[in-house]
Design an enzyme around this catalytic site. Structure first.
Site, PDB file in Angstrom:
ATOM      1  CE1 TYR A 141      -2.943  -3.969   0.738  1.00 17.10           C
ATOM      2  CE2 TYR A 141      -4.352  -1.439   1.023  1.00 17.10           C
ATOM      3  CZ  TYR A 141      -3.861  -2.837   1.119  1.00 17.10           C
ATOM      4  OH  TYR A 141      -5.069  -3.409   0.581  1.00 17.10           O
ATOM      5  CE  LYS A 188       2.268 -17.628   1.088  1.00 24.21           C
ATOM      6  NZ  LYS A 188       1.991 -18.846   0.521  1.00 24.21           N
ATOM      7  CG  ASP A 221      -1.191 -20.059   3.033  1.00 32.19           C
ATOM      8  OD1 ASP A 221      -0.334 -19.752   3.863  1.00 32.19           O
ATOM      9  OD2 ASP A 221      -0.382 -20.371   2.018  1.00 32.19           O
ATOM     10  CG  ASP A 245      -8.178  -4.539   2.614  1.00 32.42           C
ATOM     11  OD1 ASP A 245      -8.960  -4.799   3.199  1.00 32.42           O
ATOM     12  OD2 ASP A 245      -7.565  -3.998   1.961  1.00 32.42           O
ATOM     13  CG  ASP A 249     -13.569  -7.030   3.167  1.00 31.82           C
ATOM     14  OD1 ASP A 249     -13.080  -6.544   3.971  1.00 31.82           O
ATOM     15  OD2 ASP A 249     -14.059  -6.505   2.008  1.00 31.82           O
TER      16      ASP A 249
END
Ligand code: NAI
Length: 499
Positions: A141, A188, A221, A245, A249
């Site tokens: 970002y 990750k 993941d 992010d 959601d």
């Protein structure tokens, strides 16, 4: 864990009356903002609102960033912005207003509580009560993207030690001050060993300062998969920007509906409160939108401002409203229950101000500060800087000769490397293609050529400049370089896949 614990955030004592900046935003923004301001006015008459324009309207009025300087003035003057969702044009137009606001105001912590309100809002996970603490400024970002050749585009992922320390410490302080027990860090770092590896390492370091809190790490993941099927196992989750992010959601939907998920964006001097959902253009202007995400964000804002009585009144009235079966269409789910519109829902909340829920746990926000920003932002213990040594350079070359024969390129580069450098390898999209590549590897027009120092003192800035001039004279287009450093003798760069 009570909903109060899930929603509360860092309060700053503030005298009443108080003015806040409000931006209605795009799409459903104006209608949900009207609904929320009506509730706030009824619950907290001492709160004043200064409207500011951000998003598409500001853009059309000539503010190319989606907001003008008067918006920053208003936010910094009032310390707080309550914001509706903003439509972000995809693939062009202005940059995300949300990202620009978060970054220019230094809003480093994005807090997203995801709480189930069983049985009033449908969820398979009635006991879910998770807070996601998302790093809000760094990672991809940073928005540093480049096109480097006909075929290849890149985005820079920036992870910094101060950025990791601040967000991880915020997450631990939040957990401690809200009676939480466990923190899960998600990265990750099995793939991104340097960037995500730093986030994970800082998490482990800071976890040692909070022995009373359980701390664990999961790869993002599998962590996201577990959030989807077993969210009850999580308490507070901290993650870098992009993972946080996406994860939040997923968590919001699993808890019941993205329409009810609130968020706060906290910085040292300012804070911004907004729903997690977007501008929902598909239902805009039809009195269908659920104002709950923005309303619960406003509750977080009231707590932040130290207006905890009003926060308690609004939150309890909202809980009672949904308990009474007054639901917007997204909460009522597939016609299982009758639904009301945005305005009627707000009216129902106002009618219930002063009432408490009967089944769900009532909230009671503490009147005192629960987390001290100073403890989050305290300087890290002085570190001895690592000894940094230049040992090589990666030169990215745009070479589009067909057939794409890495051996042909490698031999040309070998001839140009001396005297200061030795070609160690060539990769394409990170995979080694020279020497001894695999014929099956897909090669684009963008080659990373790694040169290492040929002698103990031969790696210098001048030697890099000389190499670039030789490449240019030899007809090769060097589009970018990355210096290779060791830090205390350890490589500060990743190895190639297949190296
Ligand atoms: P969205 O969240 O706006 O909509 C996704 C789905 O959820 C739609 O079906 C929508 O009708 C529904 N929905 C969202 N909020 C709702 C609410 N309050 N009540 C009832 N249903 C609701 O996501 P989408 O469609 O991906 O994005 C639309 C625009 O919003 C884009 O321009 C995007 O960039 C922007 N956006 C802005 C955000 C912000 O300002 N913080 C956050 C996310 C997206």
């Amino acid at each position: 864990m009570s909903a109060a614990h899930a929603i509360a955030t860092t309060p700053i004592p503030a005298p009443a009356p108080r003015t806040i900046a409000v931006a209605a935003g795009d799409g459903i923004g104006p209608e949900i903002m009207d609904a929320v301001l009506a509730v706030l006015s009824a619950a907290d008459p001492g709160l004043g609102f200064q409207p500011v324009t951000v998003g598409l309207e500001a853009y059309r009025n000539g503010a190319l960033s989606g907001f003008g300087p008067e918006v920053m003035d208003a936010i910094t003057r009032h310390g707080v912005l309550l914001k509706g969702p903003i439509t972000t044009p995809q693939g062009g137009g202005y940059k995300s207003v949300n990202v620009s606001l978060r970054k220019s105001l230094g809003l480093y912590a994005n807090l997203r509580p995801c709480v189930a309100y069983h049985p009033f809002i449908a969820t398979r996970h009635p006991a879910m009560d998770v807070v996601i603490v998302r790093e809000n400024e760094e990672d991809t970002y940073a928005g540093i993207e480049h096109r480097q050749s006909e075929e290849v585009y890149q985005c820079l992922k920036l992870i910094t030690r101060p950025g990791c320390e601040r967000i991880v410490r915020y997450a631990f302080e939040y957990a401690r001050s809200h009676g939480r027990r466990k923190l899960t860090c998600m990265t990750k770092d099995n793939i991104m060993k340097l960037t995500d590896g730093l986030f994970h390492r800082v998490f482990d370091e800071i976890a040692a300062e909070y022995p009373e809190l359980a701390a664990e790490h999961m790869i993002i993941d599998i962590g996201t998969a577990k959030m989807a099927v077993d969210p009850e196992r999580f308490d507070v989750v901290v993650a870098p920007n992009l993972y946080g992010d996406i994860l939040s959601d997923v968590a919001a939907e699993v808890a019941g509906s993205i329409g009810i998920a609130p968020s706060s964006n906290i910085g040292r001097d300012c804070a911004m409160f907004e729903a997690v959902h977007g501008s929902a253009p598909d239902i805009a202007g039809r009195d269908l939108a659920n104002p709950s995400g923005l309303l619960l964000s406003a509750v977080m804002m009231l707590v932040h401002l130290g207006r905890t009585q009003a926060a308690t009144r609004v939150h309890n009235a909202w809980l009672r409203t949904i308990e009474d079966g007054v639901l917007t269409a997204d909460m009522a789910r597939a016609g299982q229950r009758p639904a009301v519109g945005t305005r009627a829902f707000a009216g129902a909340v106002i009618d219930r101000l002063g009432q408490a829920p009967r089944t769900l746990a009532a909230v009671d926000y503490p009147a005192v500060a629960v987390a001290a920003p100073a403890r989050v932002d305290r300087p890290t213990a002085a570190r001895t800087p690592a000894a940094k040594a230049l040992v090589g350079v990666d030169v990215f070359v745009n070479w589009d000769q067909h057939p794409r024969n890495p051996d042909a390129l490698g031999r040309r580069l070998e001839a140009m490397a001396a005297p200061e450098w030795r070609l160690s390898l060539v990769t394409n999209r990170g995979v080694k293609v020279y020497p001894q590549g695999q014929a099956q590897t897909l090669c684009t027009d963008h080659w990373r050529c790694r040169f290492v120092a040929s002698g103990p003192d031969s790696a210098t800035p001048q030697a890099i400049a000389a190499l670039l001039l030789r490449l240019h004279a030899g007809g090769l287009d060097a589009v970018k370089t990355e210096n290779l450093y060791t830090f205390d003798g350890k490589p500060g760069y990743s190895q190639a896949q297949g190296e």
